[in-house]
Design a protein around this motif. Structure first.
Motif, PDB file in Angstrom:
ATOM      1  N   SER A 164     -19.427   4.645  94.269  1.00  0.00           N
ATOM      2  CA  SER A 164     -20.530   5.777  94.344  1.00  0.00           C
ATOM      3  C   SER A 164     -19.974   7.087  93.898  1.00  0.00           C
ATOM      4  N   THR A 165     -18.630   7.294  94.059  1.00  0.00           N
ATOM      5  CA  THR A 165     -17.889   8.372  93.819  1.00  0.00           C
ATOM      6  C   THR A 165     -17.643   8.982  92.207  1.00  0.00           C
ATOM      7  N   GLN A 202      -5.969   6.821  83.780  1.00  0.00           N
ATOM      8  CA  GLN A 202      -6.559   6.197  84.904  1.00  0.00           C
ATOM      9  C   GLN A 202      -7.219   6.839  85.716  1.00  0.00           C
ATOM     10  N   ILE A 203      -8.476   6.506  85.949  1.00  0.00           N
ATOM     11  CA  ILE A 203      -9.288   7.279  86.916  1.00  0.00           C
ATOM     12  C   ILE A 203      -9.297   6.140  88.154  1.00  0.00           C
ATOM     13  N   LEU A 204      -9.194   6.838  89.311  1.00  0.00           N
ATOM     14  CA  LEU A 204      -9.098   5.795  90.459  1.00  0.00           C
ATOM     15  C   LEU A 204      -9.968   6.761  91.716  1.00  0.00           C
ATOM     16  N   GLY A 205     -10.629   5.862  92.405  1.00  0.00           N
ATOM     17  CA  GLY A 205     -11.361   6.372  93.633  1.00  0.00           C
ATOM     18  C   GLY A 205     -10.321   5.787  94.669  1.00  0.00           C
ATOM     19  N   LEU A 206     -10.873   6.152  96.038  1.00  0.00           N
ATOM     20  CA  LEU A 206     -10.074   6.124  97.037  1.00  0.00           C
ATOM     21  C   LEU A 206     -10.791   5.356  98.140  1.00  0.00           C
ATOM     22  N   GLY A 207     -10.137   4.072  98.730  1.00  0.00           N
ATOM     23  CA  GLY A 207     -10.894   3.507  99.676  1.00  0.00           C
ATOM     24  C   GLY A 207     -10.714   4.179 101.176  1.00  0.00           C
ATOM     25  N   SER A 208     -11.340   3.970 102.015  1.00  0.00           N
ATOM     26  CA  SER A 208     -11.313   4.691 103.150  1.00  0.00           C
ATOM     27  C   SER A 208      -9.924   3.940 103.925  1.00  0.00           C
ATOM     28  N   ASN A 209      -9.482   2.990 103.811  1.00  0.00           N
ATOM     29  CA  ASN A 209      -8.399   2.338 104.375  1.00  0.00           C
ATOM     30  C   ASN A 209      -7.083   2.517 103.149  1.00  0.00           C
ATOM     31  N   GLY A 210      -7.353   3.424 102.315  1.00  0.00           N
ATOM     32  CA  GLY A 210      -6.069   3.618 101.572  1.00  0.00           C
ATOM     33  C   GLY A 210      -5.898   2.794 100.353  1.00  0.00           C
ATOM     34  N   HIS A 211      -7.094   2.030 100.148  1.00  0.00           N
ATOM     35  CA  HIS A 211      -6.823   1.134  98.915  1.00  0.00           C
ATOM     36  C   HIS A 211      -7.151   1.723  97.482  1.00  0.00           C
ATOM     37  N   ILE A 212      -6.586   1.473  96.364  1.00  0.00           N
ATOM     38  CA  ILE A 212      -6.824   1.766  95.007  1.00  0.00           C
ATOM     39  C   ILE A 212      -6.962   0.672  94.261  1.00  0.00           C
ATOM     40  N   GLY A 213      -8.164   0.685  93.380  1.00  0.00           N
ATOM     41  CA  GLY A 213      -8.514  -0.735  92.911  1.00  0.00           C
ATOM     42  C   GLY A 213      -8.888  -1.556  93.917  1.00  0.00           C
ATOM     43  N   PHE A 214      -8.843  -2.844  94.231  1.00  0.00           N
ATOM     44  CA  PHE A 214      -9.015  -3.587  95.272  1.00  0.00           C
ATOM     45  C   PHE A 214      -7.508  -3.957  96.049  1.00  0.00           C
ATOM     46  N   LEU A 257       1.131   6.714  94.963  1.00  0.00           N
ATOM     47  CA  LEU A 257       0.904   7.818  93.986  1.00  0.00           C
ATOM     48  C   LEU A 257       1.884   9.077  93.783  1.00  0.00           C
ATOM     49  N   GLN A 258       2.222   9.242  95.147  1.00  0.00           N
ATOM     50  CA  GLN A 258       3.524  10.218  95.272  1.00  0.00           C
ATOM     51  C   GLN A 258       4.702  10.108  94.183  1.00  0.00           C
ATOM     52  N   ASN A 259       4.831   9.146  93.865  1.00  0.00           N
ATOM     53  CA  ASN A 259       5.800   8.826  93.010  1.00  0.00           C
ATOM     54  C   ASN A 259       5.564   8.796  91.557  1.00  0.00           C
ATOM     55  N   HIS A 260       4.375   9.148  91.238  1.00  0.00           N
ATOM     56  CA  HIS A 260       4.229   9.104  89.782  1.00  0.00           C
ATOM     57  C   HIS A 260       4.039  10.389  89.295  1.00  0.00           C
ATOM     58  N   LYS A 261       4.629  10.735  88.213  1.00  0.00           N
ATOM     59  CA  LYS A 261       5.031  12.011  87.641  1.00  0.00           C
ATOM     60  C   LYS A 261       3.846  12.687  87.496  1.00  0.00           C
ATOM     61  N   ASN A 262       2.813  12.050  86.741  1.00  0.00           N
ATOM     62  CA  ASN A 262       1.463  12.715  86.310  1.00  0.00           C
ATOM     63  C   ASN A 262       0.333  12.400  87.082  1.00  0.00           C
ATOM     64  N   VAL A 263       0.292  12.680  88.317  1.00  0.00           N
ATOM     65  CA  VAL A 263      -0.935  12.480  89.066  1.00  0.00           C
ATOM     66  C   VAL A 263      -1.565  13.597  89.359  1.00  0.00           C
ATOM     67  N   ILE A 264      -3.205  13.862  89.208  1.00  0.00           N
ATOM     68  CA  ILE A 264      -3.828  14.814  89.667  1.00  0.00           C
ATOM     69  C   ILE A 264      -4.978  14.254  90.792  1.00  0.00           C
ATOM     70  N   VAL A 265      -5.043  14.750  92.057  1.00  0.00           N
ATOM     71  CA  VAL A 265      -5.787  14.482  92.980  1.00  0.00           C
ATOM     72  C   VAL A 265      -6.863  15.588  93.107  1.00  0.00           C
ATOM     73  N   TYR A 306      -1.123   9.082  82.473  1.00  0.00           N
ATOM     74  CA  TYR A 306      -1.726   9.891  83.789  1.00  0.00           C
ATOM     75  C   TYR A 306      -2.631   9.420  84.459  1.00  0.00           C
ATOM     76  N   ILE A 307      -2.719   9.894  85.794  1.00  0.00           N
ATOM     77  CA  ILE A 307      -3.658   9.266  86.862  1.00  0.00           C
ATOM     78  C   ILE A 307      -4.481  10.465  87.339  1.00  0.00           C
ATOM     79  N   ILE A 308      -5.817  10.214  87.468  1.00  0.00           N
ATOM     80  CA  ILE A 308      -6.490  11.199  88.076  1.00  0.00           C
ATOM     81  C   ILE A 308      -7.282  10.526  89.348  1.00  0.00           C
ATOM     82  N   LEU A 309      -7.132  10.873  90.599  1.00  0.00           N
ATOM     83  CA  LEU A 309      -7.655  10.296  91.635  1.00  0.00           C
ATOM     84  C   LEU A 309      -8.945  11.247  92.209  1.00  0.00           C
ATOM     85  N   ILE A 310     -10.051  10.569  92.406  1.00  0.00           N
ATOM     86  CA  ILE A 310     -11.173  11.546  92.864  1.00  0.00           C
ATOM     87  C   ILE A 310     -11.467  10.979  94.251  1.00  0.00           C
ATOM     88  N   ALA A 311     -11.917  11.903  95.109  1.00  0.00           N
ATOM     89  CA  ALA A 311     -12.255  11.746  96.577  1.00  0.00           C
ATOM     90  C   ALA A 311     -13.322  12.827  96.911  1.00  0.00           C
TER      91      ALA A 311
END
Length: 269
Positions: A38-39, A130-142, A224-232, A193-198
């Motif tokens: 849905s996000t 890479q576009i990511l969502g965020l699971g309520s249990n912290g999962h990315i992808g499955f 993701l804290q260890n990736h150098k190009n992450v935008i949340v 690069y990674i963009i995570l949306i929540a």
């Protein structure tokens, strides 16, 4: 990790869509990693608007979706290919032969399907964004809690929490898979690069653990804290439990000035 907090879900979608527009206009044969759920729906509506306004074209874009339910083919209305066609691909000029999914049907070897997906990503030059969502249990992808940080595309058994969260998308008595093919955490981290949306208050605990929690396989997104190009990118509800929020608000303003001056995605050629 850059953290951007927007007033609304619409503003989140607008911000991410403009990053994607900038990327494709910078590199027309860009490779995108895409997410379902849905996000991202509001994001895909924004991309359609940009396309209709002739601000971006997807003719040379290649995409790889994060995941797909096991033993559901692309024509099934519950498949993620069907989802992407409905909410994005049917409404833009993308070449669907360049839109990839880790589809694995009963009788097919998930290990071979996973290896093939990895090879396709490598042959495409890797994922630029890479576009990511965020699971309520912290999962990315499955990649559920306990997933290896070294994992590649493979089959995963879903937690009951994920099955319950996704059950709203299935009708009563409709078959709901309890397994899925997913890009691995290592695969995700290989993106340039990674963009995570929540969005939404129901993601606020997971967001706080992502940004400032311990890096642990119990919380897959924490890596993701260890990736150098992450935008949340968050809406206000999702950011409601973030520690040191004033710092992130101020840092986002300063980073935006630099990005407007020097551009985005400096590592892409």
């Amino acid at each position: 990790m850059e953290v951007i907090i927007c007033d609304t879900q619409e503003a989140v979608a607008d911000r991410v869509a403009n990053y994607i527009k900038y990327l494709i206009n910078k590199k027309e044969n860009a490779t995108l990693g895409l997410a379902t759920g849905s996000t991202p729906i509001k994001l895909y509506k924004k991309l359609i608007e940009l396309y209709n306004n002739n601000e971006v074209t997807f003719k040379k874009t290649t995409t790889f979706n994060l995941d797909e339910y096991y033993n559901i083919d692309g024509d099934n209305i519950q498949s993620y290919r069907y989802f992407m066609n409905k909410y994005l691909f049917n409404k833009i000029d993308i070449d669907k032969s360049k839109a990839h999914f880790p589809i694995c049907l009963e009788g097919e070897n998930p290990n071979l399907i996973g290896d093939l997906y990895e090879k396709k990503i490598i042959n495409a030059g890797g994922i630029d964004l890479q576009i990511l969502g965020l699971g309520s249990n912290g999962h990315i992808g499955f990649n559920e809690p306990s997933s290896s940080f070294m994992s590649k595309t493979r089959i995963k058994t879903l937690t009951q929490k994920t099955i319950d969260d996704n059950s709203r998308l299935f009708n009563k008595n409709e078959y709901q898979p309890n397994m899925a093919m997913t890009m691995g955490i290592s695969t995700i981290l290989n993106a340039k690069y990674i963009i995570l949306i929540a969005t939404g208050e129901n993601k606020s605990d997971a967001v706080n653990r992502l940004i400032s929690g311990a890096i642990s396989s119990k919380n897959p997104a924490s890596i993701l804290q260890n990736h150098k190009n992450v935008i949340v990118i968050l809406d206000e509800d999702a950011s409601s439990k973030v520690n040191n929020i004033d710092y992130y608000l101020n840092a986002a303003k300063e980073n935006k000035k630099l990005q407007e001056q020097f551009g985005y995605f400096h590592e892409l050629k």
